[in-house]
Design an enzyme around this catalytic site. Structure first.
Site, mmCIF file in Angstrom:
data_model
loop_
_atom_site.group_PDB
_atom_site.id
_atom_site.type_symbol
_atom_site.label_atom_id
_atom_site.label_comp_id
_atom_site.label_asym_id
_atom_site.label_seq_id
_atom_site.Cartn_x
_atom_site.Cartn_y
_atom_site.Cartn_z
ATOM 1 N N ASP A 36 -5.107 -25.479 15.017
ATOM 2 C CA ASP A 36 -6.151 -25.325 14.004
ATOM 3 C C ASP A 36 -7.373 -26.175 14.330
ATOM 4 O O ASP A 36 -8.514 -25.773 14.071
ATOM 5 C CB ASP A 36 -5.607 -25.718 12.626
ATOM 6 C CG ASP A 36 -4.627 -24.697 12.085
ATOM 7 O OD1 ASP A 36 -3.971 -24.995 11.083
ATOM 8 O OD2 ASP A 36 -4.513 -23.606 12.680
ATOM 9 N N GLU A 118 -4.568 -31.596 -5.320
ATOM 10 C CA GLU A 118 -3.328 -30.918 -4.947
ATOM 11 C C GLU A 118 -3.055 -31.087 -3.454
ATOM 12 O O GLU A 118 -3.994 -31.186 -2.660
ATOM 13 C CB GLU A 118 -3.447 -29.411 -5.251
ATOM 14 C CG GLU A 118 -3.984 -29.081 -6.629
ATOM 15 C CD GLU A 118 -4.468 -27.643 -6.735
ATOM 16 O OE1 GLU A 118 -4.107 -26.817 -5.868
ATOM 17 O OE2 GLU A 118 -5.228 -27.347 -7.683
ATOM 18 N N LYS A 120 -2.415 -29.607 0.145
ATOM 19 C CA LYS A 120 -2.812 -28.330 0.759
ATOM 20 C C LYS A 120 -1.631 -27.784 1.550
ATOM 21 O O LYS A 120 -1.375 -28.208 2.680
ATOM 22 C CB LYS A 120 -4.026 -28.515 1.663
ATOM 23 C CG LYS A 120 -4.581 -27.208 2.223
ATOM 24 C CD LYS A 120 -5.826 -27.453 3.055
ATOM 25 C CE LYS A 120 -6.394 -26.141 3.568
ATOM 26 N NZ LYS A 120 -5.454 -25.405 4.439
ATOM 27 N N GLU A 178 0.391 -20.089 -2.900
ATOM 28 C CA GLU A 178 0.724 -20.185 -1.481
ATOM 29 C C GLU A 178 2.220 -19.945 -1.314
ATOM 30 O O GLU A 178 3.043 -20.593 -1.966
ATOM 31 C CB GLU A 178 0.363 -21.583 -0.958
ATOM 32 C CG GLU A 178 0.286 -21.688 0.540
ATOM 33 C CD GLU A 178 -1.096 -21.347 1.089
ATOM 34 O OE1 GLU A 178 -1.275 -21.410 2.319
ATOM 35 O OE2 GLU A 178 -1.998 -21.010 0.289
ATOM 36 N N LYS A 295 -10.472 -30.291 -6.506
ATOM 37 C CA LYS A 295 -11.220 -29.331 -7.316
ATOM 38 C C LYS A 295 -11.806 -30.011 -8.553
ATOM 39 O O LYS A 295 -11.121 -30.813 -9.204
ATOM 40 C CB LYS A 295 -10.301 -28.197 -7.777
ATOM 41 C CG LYS A 295 -9.581 -27.464 -6.663
ATOM 42 C CD LYS A 295 -8.562 -26.486 -7.238
ATOM 43 C CE LYS A 295 -7.795 -25.767 -6.141
ATOM 44 N NZ LYS A 295 -6.731 -24.902 -6.684
ATOM 45 N N LYS A 319 -8.899 -32.410 4.878
ATOM 46 C CA LYS A 319 -7.782 -32.209 5.798
ATOM 47 C C LYS A 319 -7.363 -33.513 6.474
ATOM 48 O O LYS A 319 -8.177 -34.413 6.694
ATOM 49 C CB LYS A 319 -8.147 -31.149 6.845
ATOM 50 C CG LYS A 319 -8.521 -29.801 6.216
ATOM 51 C CD LYS A 319 -8.711 -28.709 7.244
ATOM 52 C CE LYS A 319 -7.403 -28.129 7.691
ATOM 53 N NZ LYS A 319 -7.580 -26.926 8.533
ATOM 54 N N CYS A 416 22.284 -42.673 37.669
ATOM 55 C CA CYS A 416 23.476 -43.073 38.438
ATOM 56 C C CYS A 416 23.825 -42.114 39.566
ATOM 57 O O CYS A 416 24.795 -42.340 40.300
ATOM 58 C CB CYS A 416 24.676 -43.227 37.503
ATOM 59 S SG CYS A 416 25.286 -41.657 36.836
ATOM 60 N N CYS A 431 24.847 -35.802 32.138
ATOM 61 C CA CYS A 431 25.357 -36.582 33.260
ATOM 62 C C CYS A 431 26.863 -36.717 33.106
ATOM 63 O O CYS A 431 27.364 -36.996 32.021
ATOM 64 C CB CYS A 431 24.693 -37.957 33.266
ATOM 65 S SG CYS A 431 25.528 -39.160 34.318
#
Length: 673
Positions: A36, A118, A120, A178, A295, A319, A416, A431
């Site tokens: 992003d 809030e 995001k 969302e 907001k 952000k 080793c 290993c």
């Protein structure tokens, strides 16, 4: 001059084409190819050029719309009120500038501003329409004007009510929110996909988007999706509260899920406190967020502020520092974990991700290297989330240089030099030098001296730490070569403590073959399997030389365990340590195989509790294991018998409540007679 103008115009058009490509990959195909943060950089570069050269502005530019066109596979839904995106802030200064723009427009407002704050969520924006309280339609945001009809899929999400929880529902109510997937749900989904050999998702956001766009709602219904509402679109036949926060609380009261972290903040400092608090809590929330949404709370002020073409003026997304960035893979080193797991570690060109400089990232295993199709010199996407170790989640193959080098997984341990073994069907290579590998040394020694193995009381974890760190002990056999003078040089080790440690070592030389096999720390060989191996082969030599086929004839030894055992004995280093242990005087009586007659306990799940006075608990457990019992440490409905000695406590009480068969010590001994 004309040439310069032409080049600027060409640069603007190329940026538009590039952004459109990545929007299509992200919004339509659910296959983002860049972080992003990289998209944001390209977007702001284009926006700056368009502002500087307005003659090249275009209404079709990515800066003038919200997102990508919807898929043609779904019916299209036109939003009565556009679903806009948000402008972004990346610093306190950006937020202050946002507040100043608001204050400049609200010169008549003299009190401090109140914000609804809030998290995001990193998911997919949706619109859900209720008519007279019934869910009738749901759509994705799409390009903000037109979305995709996902009604059938939304109806499968369990936390979305199909009917509003109110006796007086609005005539029409459009809920906006969302859809996302929790981190636990995402991990479970990918684990199930791996087990079925199916494709996994890169992150919870992709998983949520891909699940919501399934053409078959049954598939969506199997995915752990959730909704958090963040606002209201259309509302008819209802008088809504006059603040955003109150509206969200009203939605919650009628059955619509709302995020629990939402807060009302009075004044700028309280808003910034919220941002910092959520940022700190980010890794413990259980779901992905990439910032906060801030907001103006007063709906009247929101309406006065209005909108620009792309976003509301009354809200902003502040952000967090990017969790994904691009960098170059310079090299790959292979590390050995305490259980022998070989992990490829990417050595990166240092890059600033999520607040720290990252120069190393895990590549997990050889299968992941193949899945990513990654090479040294590639441009890669590195992700860092919370306290999680940075990892490479993608490769920009189109940027691969001509001199890129393939990553070769080693065949021998880098510590080793023992052979590296990988069981078919497992992702992790290991290993095989468990007894001599320095990377595994401490854990191997701690296991060797543990109570269920060699039971060496005087050698504890802290003493082993010192012995290994001072290079005094390299293998289990070296423990039996220690002397009092050497031990007394260690911290908190006086003459008496040294004597006790040496006495414990001397006592431990007399053991049983089963304990010795268990003490070797062969992967997948637990206490019960070790006893079964000792009972079956009777001698160490027979066990060492057993073929793959012979091993599988032993109770509880399948193909995987047999491969582990053969890998252990095929490593010369391990054989040398075992011989050294025998040379130090480790010995045991011949294995006595007790005749297992028909017995009520045979093959049952048994719990021992309380103090046994006539037989030690270890001896009792050995008898039970020889009967093929599973000896458990806790009582449950699956328990068949509880053997209760003196002072038996809560386990006896629970067994009585569950109606489980309870045997006294004498009754138990009678069954063994």
């Amino acid at each position: 001059m004309k040439q310069g103008i032409f080049m600027i115009k060409q640069q603007i058009e190329e940026l538009r084409q590039l952004l459109r490509h990545h929007e299509y990959q992200y919004h339509v195909l659910d296959n983002p190819q860049i972080p992003d943060s990289e998209y944001d950089r390209l977007f702001h570069q284009l926006k700056a050029l368009e502002q500087q050269y307005p003659e090249y502005a275009s209404e079709n530019s990515p800066t003038q719309r919200v997102g990508a066109k919807p898929l043609s596979n779904f019916a299209q839904v036109k939003h009565d009120i556009p679903m806009l995106s948000l402008d972004n802030a990346f610093s306190d200064e950006d937020f202050f500038a946002f507040v100043k723009r608001i204050q400049d427009r609200l010169i008549h407002v003299h009190h401090s501003l109140t914000f609804c704050c809030e998290p995001k969520l990193d998911g997919l924006a949706v619109s859900i329409l209720y008519i007279n309280g019934q869910l009738v339609q749901a759509a994705t945001r799409g390009d903000g004007t037109t979305g995709e009809d996902i009604t059938a899929n939304i109806r499968t999400i369990r936390n979305i009510p199909l009917q509003l929880l109110t006796d007086n529902p609005p005539a029409r109510l459009e809920v906006r929110g969302e859809v996302f997937m929790s981190q636990a749900g995402f991990e479970k989904l990918n684990k199930t996909a791996l087990a079925k050999g199916e494709k996994t998702f890169a992150n919870p956001r992709n998983a949520a988007a891909g699940s919501l766009r399934q053409l078959d709602p049954k598939i969506t219904g199997q995915r752990p999706l959730m909704l958090n509402a963040y606002g209201i679109g259309i509302a008819e036949g209802v008088e809504l509260p006059d603040t955003h926060f109150a509206r969200l609380q009203w939605l919650k009261s009628i059955g619509i899920p709302v995020n629990n972290e939402i807060q009302l903040c009075h004044g700028i400092e309280k808003v910034l406190d919220f941002y910092r608090t959520i940022k700190q809590k980010r890794s413990s929330l259980g779901y992905d967020i990439d910032g906060t949404v801030l907001k103006i709370n007063d709906i009247d002020l929101q309406q006065q502020l209005g909108f620009i073409s792309k976003a509301p003026r009354w809200a902003i997304a502040y952000k967090f520092p990017a969790q994904e960035e691009l960098t170059i893979l310079n090299n790959v080193e292979f590390q050995v974990g305490r259980t022998g797991a070989i992990t490829p570690v990417a050595k990166l060109e240092p890059v600033f991700v999520a607040g720290v400089t990252v120069s190393n990232a895990t590549l997990h295993n050889g299968d992941e290297i193949a899945r990513l199709d990654i090479a040294i010199g590639d441009t890669v996407i590195v992700r860092r989330a919370g306290d999680v170790i940075p990892q490479i989640i993608g490769v920009l193959h189109e940027r691969r240089p001509e001199n890129a080098k393939s990553i070769i997984f080693p065949s021998n341990c880098p510590v080793c030099d023992s052979v590296i073994s990988k069981i078919e069907g497992e992702a992790v290579a290991r290993c095989t030098g468990g007894l001599i590998c320095a990377a595994q040394r401490k854990e191997a020694l701690k296991h060797f001296v543990s109570r269920k193995a060699m039971d060496i009381d005087g050698i504890g974890a802290k003493l082993i730490e010192q012995l290994v760190e001072r290079e005094l002990v390299h293998t289990p056999a070296d423990l039996f070569k220690l002397d009092q003078v050497t031990l007394m040089r260690l911290e908190r080790m006086g003459a008496k403590s040294a004597e006790n440690a040496l006495a414990s070592l001397a006592k431990a030389k007399k053991t049983t073959l089963a304990r010795f096999i268990f003490a070797l720390g062969i992967r997948e060989v637990g206490e019960t399997t070790a006893l079964n191996l000792a009972t079956h082969f009777k001698t160490l030599e027979a066990f060492e030389n057993a073929t793959f086929e012979q091993l599988q004839k032993v109770q509880d030894v399948g193909e995987v365990v047999a491969k582990r055992i053969r890998s252990f004995w095929s490593e010369p280093h391990n054989v040398a340590v075992v011989k050294d242990l025998i040379a130090q005087g480790i010995h045991w009586d011949d294995v006595e195989v007790k005749e297992v007659r028909d017995n009520p306990l045979k093959g049952k799940t048994v719990v021992l509790t309380g103090t046994l006075t006539k037989m030690g608990r270890s001896e009792a457990k050995e008898y039970l294991l020889q009967l093929g019992c599973k000896v458990s440490g806790s009582v449950s409905s699956k328990t068949d018998f509880v053997i209760a000695g003196e002072s038996a406590g809560s386990k006896l009480t629970k067994a009585t409540e569950l109606g489980i068969n309870i045997l006294s010590e004498n009754e138990f001994l009678a069954l063994l007679a």
